[in-house]
Design a protein around this motif. Structure first.
Motif, mmCIF file in Angstrom:
data_model
loop_
_atom_site.group_PDB
_atom_site.id
_atom_site.type_symbol
_atom_site.label_atom_id
_atom_site.label_comp_id
_atom_site.label_asym_id
_atom_site.label_seq_id
_atom_site.Cartn_x
_atom_site.Cartn_y
_atom_site.Cartn_z
ATOM 1 N N HIS A 20 -7.542 2.316 -19.901
ATOM 2 C CA HIS A 20 -7.929 0.998 -19.945
ATOM 3 C C HIS A 20 -7.720 0.947 -18.646
ATOM 4 O O HIS A 20 -7.809 1.410 -17.444
ATOM 5 C CB HIS A 20 -7.080 -0.261 -20.810
ATOM 6 N N SER A 21 -8.541 -0.823 -18.103
ATOM 7 C CA SER A 21 -8.449 -0.418 -16.486
ATOM 8 C C SER A 21 -7.717 -0.868 -15.943
ATOM 9 O O SER A 21 -7.127 -0.366 -14.416
ATOM 10 C CB SER A 21 -9.264 -2.044 -16.479
ATOM 11 N N GLY A 22 -6.069 -0.951 -16.756
ATOM 12 C CA GLY A 22 -4.930 -0.713 -15.732
ATOM 13 C C GLY A 22 -4.751 0.462 -15.203
ATOM 14 O O GLY A 22 -3.805 1.088 -14.154
ATOM 15 N N HIS A 23 -5.201 1.669 -16.167
ATOM 16 C CA HIS A 23 -4.859 2.471 -16.036
ATOM 17 C C HIS A 23 -5.334 2.860 -14.414
ATOM 18 O O HIS A 23 -4.772 3.843 -13.169
ATOM 19 C CB HIS A 23 -4.861 3.549 -16.966
ATOM 20 N N VAL A 24 -6.859 2.413 -14.668
ATOM 21 C CA VAL A 24 -7.791 2.691 -13.372
ATOM 22 C C VAL A 24 -6.835 2.436 -12.435
ATOM 23 O O VAL A 24 -6.801 2.307 -11.241
ATOM 24 C CB VAL A 24 -8.527 2.664 -13.708
ATOM 25 N N ALA A 25 -6.874 1.188 -12.470
ATOM 26 C CA ALA A 25 -6.182 -0.249 -10.656
ATOM 27 C C ALA A 25 -4.929 0.603 -10.557
ATOM 28 O O ALA A 25 -4.658 0.600 -10.150
ATOM 29 C CB ALA A 25 -5.273 -1.464 -11.833
ATOM 30 N N LEU A 26 -4.223 1.132 -11.550
ATOM 31 C CA LEU A 26 -3.281 1.672 -11.045
ATOM 32 C C LEU A 26 -2.862 3.065 -10.545
ATOM 33 O O LEU A 26 -2.343 3.390 -8.824
ATOM 34 C CB LEU A 26 -1.926 1.782 -12.847
#
Length: 220
Positions: A20-26
């Motif tokens: 999800h976008s949280g993985h990408v942002a991290l």
């Protein structure tokens, strides 16, 4: 030796069910901080603390390819944990990576700060630092000395704290807590939304959402 630039690999592990976008942002956050030479993504095969993964290994790899196809550094999706049937442990994977890549490379294992709350339940968690650095990204307001972080984890994390620059230039053993990464996304909540027919397009990269829909994943 002064003047030598050490090869640095940032490692992001997880179930990615779905990514999800949280993985990408991290990952993007630490790529900006560490300037690694490579971002290595490690989808879990049979993580001992999680059961009943819904997407297959091949489907999770395909979603990761969609999510991370445009990054500032080369991306490698390391499928080693998908190729074993028994439970997988981060310590064993990091030990194998260190053996393969040699003693000089800087290995940096990335995680969300919420994982610090149960890091002491990971097998051989203290040994992680023998093979890699550990960097965590925290939401605004997160504190290492908060009630949810075990005292032993807080002490180790504080004792080993260092700067991103020094982490990049040493092989292993250091920690860094990156504050104020305002991402709070749950794969469980995403799966629930998809089962209800919702389109969580702010939580999942568009290409990943397209893949999920095309392959009818996470349906009731």
């Amino acid at each position: 030796m002064a003047g030598v630039t050490r090869h640095c690999i940032a490692i992001l592990g997880g179930s990615f069910d779905p990514v999800h976008s949280g993985h990408v942002a991290l990952a993007r956050h630490f790529v900006d901080l560490l300037k690694p030479d490579e971002l290595r993504i490690l989808p879990a095969g049979n993580p001992w603390q999680k059961h009943g993964l819904e997407a297959t290994g091949a489907q999770r790899v395909a979603m990761l390819e969609q999510a991370f196809h445009q990054q500032a550094v080369p991306v490698v999706i390391d499928q080693r944990e998908l190729q074993v049937d028994e439970s997988t442990f981060t310590i064993n994977t990091l030990r194998a990576l260190r053996a393969e890549l040699g003693p000089e490379v800087s290995l940096v294992f990335l995680m969300g700060a919420d994982q610090l709350q149960h890091l002491d339940t990971w097998q051989g968690w203290r040994q992680l630092f023998d093979y890699a650095h550990v960097c965590a990204a925290a939401r605004p307001g997160f504190a290492l000395d908060g009630p949810k972080v075990p005292v032993e984890v807080r002490q180790v994390f504080e004792q080993r704290a260092d700067t991103p620059a020094h982490i990049r230039s040493t092989p292993q053993g250091k920690t860094f807590l990156a504050p104020n990464l305002a991402v709070d996304i749950s794969a469980t909540e995403i799966r629930a939304a998809l089962r209800q027919g919702e389109q969580p397009d702010t939580l999942v990269p568009h290409a990943v959402l397209d893949y999920i829909q095309q392959h009818h994943l996470y349906k009731s």
